[in-house]
Design an enzyme around this catalytic site. Structure first.
Site, mmCIF file in Angstrom:
data_model
loop_
_atom_site.group_PDB
_atom_site.id
_atom_site.type_symbol
_atom_site.label_atom_id
_atom_site.label_comp_id
_atom_site.label_asym_id
_atom_site.label_seq_id
_atom_site.Cartn_x
_atom_site.Cartn_y
_atom_site.Cartn_z
ATOM 1 C CE LYS A 9 -29.302 49.787 -36.786
ATOM 2 N NZ LYS A 9 -30.733 49.870 -36.369
ATOM 3 N N PRO A 93 -28.117 38.735 -41.148
ATOM 4 C CG PRO A 93 -28.493 38.345 -39.049
ATOM 5 C CD PRO A 93 -27.421 38.619 -40.199
ATOM 6 C CB VAL A 94 -33.399 39.036 -43.717
ATOM 7 C CG1 VAL A 94 -34.665 40.039 -43.989
ATOM 8 C CG2 VAL A 94 -32.460 38.864 -44.867
ATOM 9 N N GLY A 97 -32.470 44.153 -36.902
ATOM 10 C CA GLY A 97 -32.074 45.437 -36.097
ATOM 11 C C GLY A 97 -30.767 45.703 -36.273
ATOM 12 C CB ILE A 98 -27.567 44.608 -37.504
ATOM 13 C CG1 ILE A 98 -27.911 43.264 -38.218
ATOM 14 C CG2 ILE A 98 -27.368 44.468 -35.966
ATOM 15 C CD1 ILE A 98 -26.883 42.294 -38.319
ATOM 16 C CB SER A 102 -30.943 50.835 -43.561
ATOM 17 O OG SER A 102 -32.214 50.434 -43.095
ATOM 18 C CB ALA A 103 -26.186 48.670 -44.614
ATOM 19 C CG ASP A 135 -32.107 52.584 -38.934
ATOM 20 O OD1 ASP A 135 -32.452 53.515 -38.284
ATOM 21 O OD2 ASP A 135 -32.254 51.361 -38.572
HETATM 22 O O1 C5P Z 1 -38.543 53.959 -41.525
HETATM 23 P P1 C5P Z 1 -38.622 52.500 -41.776
HETATM 24 O O2 C5P Z 1 -39.525 52.089 -43.085
HETATM 25 O O3 C5P Z 1 -37.048 51.715 -41.720
HETATM 26 O O4 C5P Z 1 -39.277 51.966 -40.531
HETATM 27 C C1 C5P Z 1 -40.008 50.818 -40.378
HETATM 28 C C2 C5P Z 1 -41.370 51.030 -39.466
HETATM 29 O O5 C5P Z 1 -40.594 51.089 -38.100
HETATM 30 C C3 C5P Z 1 -42.256 52.344 -39.650
HETATM 31 O O6 C5P Z 1 -43.158 51.791 -40.383
HETATM 32 C C4 C5P Z 1 -42.617 52.424 -38.228
HETATM 33 O O7 C5P Z 1 -43.682 51.811 -37.917
HETATM 34 C C5 C5P Z 1 -41.542 52.231 -37.345
HETATM 35 N N1 C5P Z 1 -40.492 53.340 -37.030
HETATM 36 C C6 C5P Z 1 -40.965 54.389 -35.974
HETATM 37 N N2 C5P Z 1 -40.250 55.353 -35.559
HETATM 38 C C7 C5P Z 1 -38.888 55.422 -36.308
HETATM 39 C C8 C5P Z 1 -38.641 54.497 -37.220
HETATM 40 C C9 C5P Z 1 -39.309 53.228 -37.565
HETATM 41 O O8 C5P Z 1 -42.120 54.017 -35.402
HETATM 42 N N3 C5P Z 1 -38.394 56.606 -35.611
#
Ligand code: C5P
Length: 274
Positions: A9, A93-94, A97-98, A102-103, A135
Site C-alpha cells: 500500500k 520490508p518490515v 510505511g507500506i 496489514s496487507a 490499514d
Molecule cells: O491501527 P494500528 O495498530 O496499525 O496502528 C498502530 C499505531 O499507530 C497505533 O497504536 C497508534 O499509535 C498509531 N495510529 C494513530 N492513528 C491512526 C492510525 C494509527 O495514532 N489513524
C-alpha cells in the site's frame, strides 16, 4: 491450497487532522496499491505460519504475527474452527510505511473467506480487519480509496492504474506509534475535490516531518527521489519508505539506476500503481 497476493500500500497523501481521545488520529488519506508485494498461501492443517522470502528474518523475533491474529479473529467471528497452515512469502520490508503486515493480514482474511465460502466484501470481514489494524480494511479492499476516521472508513476511487512507480527504503524500521506521537498537532487542512492524481499532487504527508526527525535517512531518500523528473515524490504512511511516480518507464529507469549506483544497500522496488 489457496494463494492470495498481499500488495504494498502507499499513501498518495496523508493528512492528519486531529488527535483522538482513544489514542488514534483522525485522518484523511489517499490509499493506493502497487502491483507487487508479499504472498500468503493457506493449506489445510492446524494453525501454523511459515515465513519465507528476502525479509523473513525481519519477522523472526515476532511472537504474534498479524496473519495468526487474523486467523484466530476469523474463527471467533465466523464460528469456524481455528486452523490453517499459512505460508507468508515476505518481499516487503518490515515496519516501513507500506502496509506489509496489514496487507498480509488482509490476504489471510481473503484466503480464509474463500476457504469458507464467505464473500470477500462481507461487512463482518471489514469489521474484523479494522480490529486488526487501521490499514487492514484498506488492504482488504485492495484498491485506490479515500480513507477517513483512523483509516478504516473507505470510499473507493478510480486511480491512475499502470502509472510507473518506484519505492525506496533506506533500511531503517520506523515505529508508526512513535511517528504519530511526534506529530505537532497542527491541522493543515483536508483534501480538496478532484481526480486522484490532482488530489495527490495538492496533498501532503503530515507524518513526513515527525518521521524525518526520528529517522534522518528519510531526508536522503526524498532528496534522491525528488532529483530527476518524478510526477510526485513523497513518503508513504509513517515511513521510512518513500515513493515516486513517473510519467514514463524511461524516467523511472533513470531514477532507479542513479539510486542503485549511489545507495547500493537501499531497497528499491520498480513497480506500477494497481
Ligand atoms: O491501527 P494500528 O495498530 O496499525 O496502528 C498502530 C499505531 O499507530 C497505533 O497504536 C497508534 O499509535 C498509531 N495510529 C494513530 N492513528 C491512526 C492510525 C494509527 O495514532 N489513524
Amino acid at each position: 491450497m489457496i494463494t492470495e497476493r498481499a500488495p504494498a500500500k502507499i499513501n498518495l497523501a496523508l493528512h492528519v487532522r486531529a488527535r483522538r481521545a482513544d489514542g488514534y488520529h483522525e485522518l484523511e488519506t489517499l490509499f493506493a496499491f502497487v502491483a507487487d508485494g508479499d504472498t500468503v498461501t493457506l493449506a489445510p492443517g492446524p494453525l501454523s505460519l511459515t515465513i519465507t522470502g528476502p525479509f523473513a528474518a525481519g519477522l523472526s523475533g515476532e511472537g504474534d504475527n498479524l496473519v495468526l491474529r487474523a486467523a484466530r479473529g476469523f474463527a471467533e467471528r465466523f464460528g469456524t474452527s481455528v486452523g490453517g497452515a499459512f505460508t507468508l512469502d515476505k518481499h516487503l520490508p518490515v515496519a516501513s510505511g507500506i502496509g506489509g503486515g496489514s496487507a498480509d493480514a488482509a490476504a489471510a482474511l481473503r484466503a480464509l473467506a474463500r476457504a469458507n465460502d464467505i464473500a470477500t466484501d462481507d461487512p463482518r470481514l471489514f469489521d474484523l480487519a479494522a480490529d486488526l489494524g487501521s490499514d487492514v480494511p484498506a488492504c482488504l479492499l485492495g484498491r485506490t480509496a479515500l480513507g477517513q476516521g483512523r483509516g478504516e472508513r473507505l470510499d473507493p476511487l478510480d486511480g491512475p492504474t499502470g502509472m510507473p512507480a518506484l519505492l525506496v527504503n533506506p533500511g531503517v524500521a520506523v515505529s508508526t506509534a512513535a511517528v504519530f506521537k511526534a506529530w505537532d498537532g497542527v491541522d493543515r487542512g483536508g483534501m480538496p475535490d478532484g481526480d486522484v492524481l490532482s488530489l495527490a499532487l495538492a496533498g501532503r504527508n503530515d507524518l513526513e516531518a515527525p518521521a524525518r526527525a526520528l529517522a534522518p535517512e528519510i531526508d536522503a531518500v526524498l532528496a534522491v527521489l525528488s532529483d530527476g523528473v518524478p510526477v510526485l515524490a513523497r513518503m508513504s504512511g509513517s515511513g521510512a519508505t518513500c515513493f515516486a511516480l513517473y510519467a514514463t518507464l524511461a524516467d523511472r529507469a533513470a531514477a532507479t539506476a542513479r539510486i542503485r549506483a549511489a545507495h547500493p544497500t537501499w531497497w528499491c522496488l520498480e513497480t506500477a500503481l494497481a
